[in-house]
Scaffold this motif. Structure first.
Motif, PDB file in Angstrom:
ATOM      1  N   GLU A  38       0.703  -1.057   0.074  1.00 57.12           N
ATOM      2  CA  GLU A  38      -0.150  -0.186  -0.172  1.00 57.12           C
ATOM      3  C   GLU A  38       1.050   1.200   0.137  1.00 57.12           C
ATOM      4  O   GLU A  38       1.729   1.569   0.926  1.00 57.12           O
ATOM      5  N   PRO A  39       0.792   2.010  -1.120  1.00 58.33           N
ATOM      6  CA  PRO A  39       1.709   3.158  -0.987  1.00 58.33           C
ATOM      7  C   PRO A  39       1.448   4.148   0.093  1.00 58.33           C
ATOM      8  O   PRO A  39       2.011   5.072   0.247  1.00 58.33           O
ATOM      9  N   GLU A  40       0.383   4.204   0.854  1.00 56.88           N
ATOM     10  CA  GLU A  40      -0.119   5.023   2.075  1.00 56.88           C
ATOM     11  C   GLU A  40       0.592   4.762   3.058  1.00 56.88           C
ATOM     12  O   GLU A  40       0.734   5.671   4.123  1.00 56.88           O
ATOM     13  N   LEU A  41       1.234   3.444   3.209  1.00 58.98           N
ATOM     14  CA  LEU A  41       1.871   3.258   4.590  1.00 58.98           C
ATOM     15  C   LEU A  41       3.498   3.297   4.185  1.00 58.98           C
ATOM     16  O   LEU A  41       3.872   2.098   3.459  1.00 58.98           O
ATOM     17  N   PHE A  42       4.193   3.908   4.462  1.00 57.06           N
ATOM     18  CA  PHE A  42       5.725   4.118   3.883  1.00 57.06           C
ATOM     19  C   PHE A  42       6.560   4.383   5.030  1.00 57.06           C
ATOM     20  O   PHE A  42       6.303   4.791   6.305  1.00 57.06           O
ATOM     21  N   VAL A  43       7.916   4.140   4.696  1.00 54.11           N
ATOM     22  CA  VAL A  43       8.948   4.440   5.575  1.00 54.11           C
ATOM     23  C   VAL A  43       9.826   5.532   4.925  1.00 54.11           C
ATOM     24  O   VAL A  43       9.950   5.395   3.705  1.00 54.11           O
ATOM     25  N   GLU A  44      10.533   6.314   5.668  1.00 53.01           N
ATOM     26  CA  GLU A  44      11.273   7.258   4.744  1.00 53.01           C
ATOM     27  C   GLU A  44      12.740   6.903   4.892  1.00 53.01           C
ATOM     28  O   GLU A  44      13.246   6.404   5.976  1.00 53.01           O
ATOM     29  N   LEU A  45      13.392   6.966   3.864  1.00 47.17           N
ATOM     30  CA  LEU A  45      14.625   6.392   3.479  1.00 47.17           C
ATOM     31  C   LEU A  45      15.777   7.138   2.822  1.00 47.17           C
ATOM     32  O   LEU A  45      15.227   7.961   2.132  1.00 47.17           O
ATOM     33  N   ILE A  46      16.972   7.077   2.989  1.00 47.79           N
ATOM     34  CA  ILE A  46      17.770   7.808   1.998  1.00 47.79           C
ATOM     35  C   ILE A  46      18.993   7.015   1.814  1.00 47.79           C
ATOM     36  O   ILE A  46      19.431   6.457   2.640  1.00 47.79           O
ATOM     37  N   LEU A  47      19.509   7.248   0.385  1.00 46.24           N
ATOM     38  CA  LEU A  47      20.474   6.255   0.053  1.00 46.24           C
ATOM     39  C   LEU A  47      21.310   7.028  -1.110  1.00 46.24           C
ATOM     40  O   LEU A  47      20.825   8.138  -1.741  1.00 46.24           O
ATOM     41  N   GLY A  48      22.511   6.763  -1.287  1.00 53.71           N
ATOM     42  CA  GLY A  48      23.364   7.298  -2.431  1.00 53.71           C
ATOM     43  C   GLY A  48      22.690   6.968  -3.723  1.00 53.71           C
ATOM     44  O   GLY A  48      21.989   6.103  -3.907  1.00 53.71           O
ATOM     45  N   ARG A  49      23.047   7.932  -4.744  1.00 50.66           N
ATOM     46  CA  ARG A  49      22.402   7.723  -5.936  1.00 50.66           C
ATOM     47  C   ARG A  49      22.293   6.171  -6.521  1.00 50.66           C
ATOM     48  O   ARG A  49      21.528   5.698  -6.901  1.00 50.66           O
ATOM     49  N   GLU A  50      23.794   5.718  -6.597  1.00 50.77           N
ATOM     50  CA  GLU A  50      23.894   4.524  -7.063  1.00 50.77           C
ATOM     51  C   GLU A  50      23.263   3.474  -6.033  1.00 50.77           C
ATOM     52  O   GLU A  50      22.461   2.669  -6.700  1.00 50.77           O
ATOM     53  N   ALA A  51      23.168   3.361  -4.759  1.00 52.69           N
ATOM     54  CA  ALA A  51      22.453   2.508  -4.080  1.00 52.69           C
ATOM     55  C   ALA A  51      21.109   2.724  -4.152  1.00 52.69           C
ATOM     56  O   ALA A  51      20.313   1.508  -4.153  1.00 52.69           O
ATOM     57  N   PHE A  52      20.503   3.737  -4.519  1.00 49.43           N
ATOM     58  CA  PHE A  52      19.163   3.943  -4.753  1.00 49.43           C
ATOM     59  C   PHE A  52      18.718   3.197  -5.907  1.00 49.43           C
ATOM     60  O   PHE A  52      17.632   2.357  -5.936  1.00 49.43           O
ATOM     61  N   GLY A  53      19.553   3.373  -6.903  1.00 50.54           N
ATOM     62  CA  GLY A  53      19.212   2.740  -8.328  1.00 50.54           C
ATOM     63  C   GLY A  53      19.073   1.069  -8.114  1.00 50.54           C
ATOM     64  O   GLY A  53      18.205   0.305  -8.768  1.00 50.54           O
ATOM     65  N   GLU A  54      20.103   0.766  -7.330  1.00 48.90           N
ATOM     66  CA  GLU A  54      20.195  -0.863  -7.225  1.00 48.90           C
ATOM     67  C   GLU A  54      18.987  -1.293  -6.148  1.00 48.90           C
ATOM     68  O   GLU A  54      18.480  -2.462  -6.592  1.00 48.90           O
ATOM     69  N   PHE A  55      18.532  -0.324  -5.215  1.00 47.81           N
ATOM     70  CA  PHE A  55      17.719  -0.927  -4.373  1.00 47.81           C
ATOM     71  C   PHE A  55      16.161  -0.627  -5.228  1.00 47.81           C
ATOM     72  O   PHE A  55      15.464  -1.791  -5.037  1.00 47.81           O
ATOM     73  N   CYS A  56      15.984   0.140  -6.066  1.00 56.21           N
ATOM     74  CA  CYS A  56      14.998   0.036  -6.903  1.00 56.21           C
ATOM     75  C   CYS A  56      14.655  -0.956  -7.995  1.00 56.21           C
ATOM     76  O   CYS A  56      13.808  -1.551  -7.967  1.00 56.21           O
ATOM     77  N   ALA A  57      16.154  -1.290  -8.395  1.00 56.96           N
ATOM     78  CA  ALA A  57      15.992  -2.623  -9.319  1.00 56.96           C
ATOM     79  C   ALA A  57      15.872  -3.891  -8.442  1.00 56.96           C
ATOM     80  O   ALA A  57      15.016  -4.708  -8.863  1.00 56.96           O
ATOM     81  N   ALA A  58      16.312  -4.096  -7.520  1.00 54.05           N
ATOM     82  CA  ALA A  58      16.166  -5.186  -6.617  1.00 54.05           C
ATOM     83  C   ALA A  58      14.767  -5.347  -6.028  1.00 54.05           C
ATOM     84  O   ALA A  58      14.249  -6.582  -6.101  1.00 54.05           O
ATOM     85  N   ASN A  59      14.051  -4.340  -6.029  1.00 61.92           N
ATOM     86  CA  ASN A  59      12.694  -4.519  -5.481  1.00 61.92           C
ATOM     87  C   ASN A  59      11.496  -4.288  -6.342  1.00 61.92           C
ATOM     88  O   ASN A  59      10.318  -4.364  -6.017  1.00 61.92           O
ATOM     89  N   ALA A  60      12.139  -4.005  -7.674  1.00 60.67           N
ATOM     90  CA  ALA A  60      11.145  -3.955  -8.902  1.00 60.67           C
ATOM     91  C   ALA A  60      10.061  -2.902  -8.564  1.00 60.67           C
ATOM     92  O   ALA A  60       8.791  -3.305  -8.801  1.00 60.67           O
TER      93      ALA A  60
END
Length: 92
Positions: A38-60
């Motif tokens: 559910e997009p309404e229930l979320f956590v706030e995160l912060i990552l470096g740009r490269e790690a952010f890209g990897e995170f998004c790819a790994a989680n599809a």
């Protein structure tokens, strides 16, 4: 969650992952919200740009539009804040 045609709540789909970018820092860090199911229930995160890209790819992830500052037509109150807002608040 909205009810389905038969009145039952839809199943919580843990396979769906959502990201909403909320900011980018000059030092290369990406601030974002991450939600599962559910997009309404979320956590706030912060990552470096490269790690952010990897995170998004790994989680599809499904990308959500950036926040528009709207509070859903409600009057802002004590519950309408984000953890990131605390960096601009001085506590006593």
């Amino acid at each position: 969650m909205a009810a389905t045609e038969n009145g039952a709540a839809p199943a919580f789909d843990t396979a769906r992952r959502f990201v909403r970018v909320t900011g980018e820092r000059p030092n290369g860090f990406v601030e974002f919200d991450f939600a599962i199911g559910e997009p309404e229930l979320f956590v706030e995160l912060i990552l470096g740009r490269e790690a952010f890209g990897e995170f998004c790819a790994a989680n599809a992830v499904e990308f959500l539009p950036p926040p528009d500052g709207d509070v859903g037509g409600k009057t802002p109150d004590d519950f309408d804040w984000r953890l990131a807002d605390a960096t601009h608040t001085r506590f006593r």
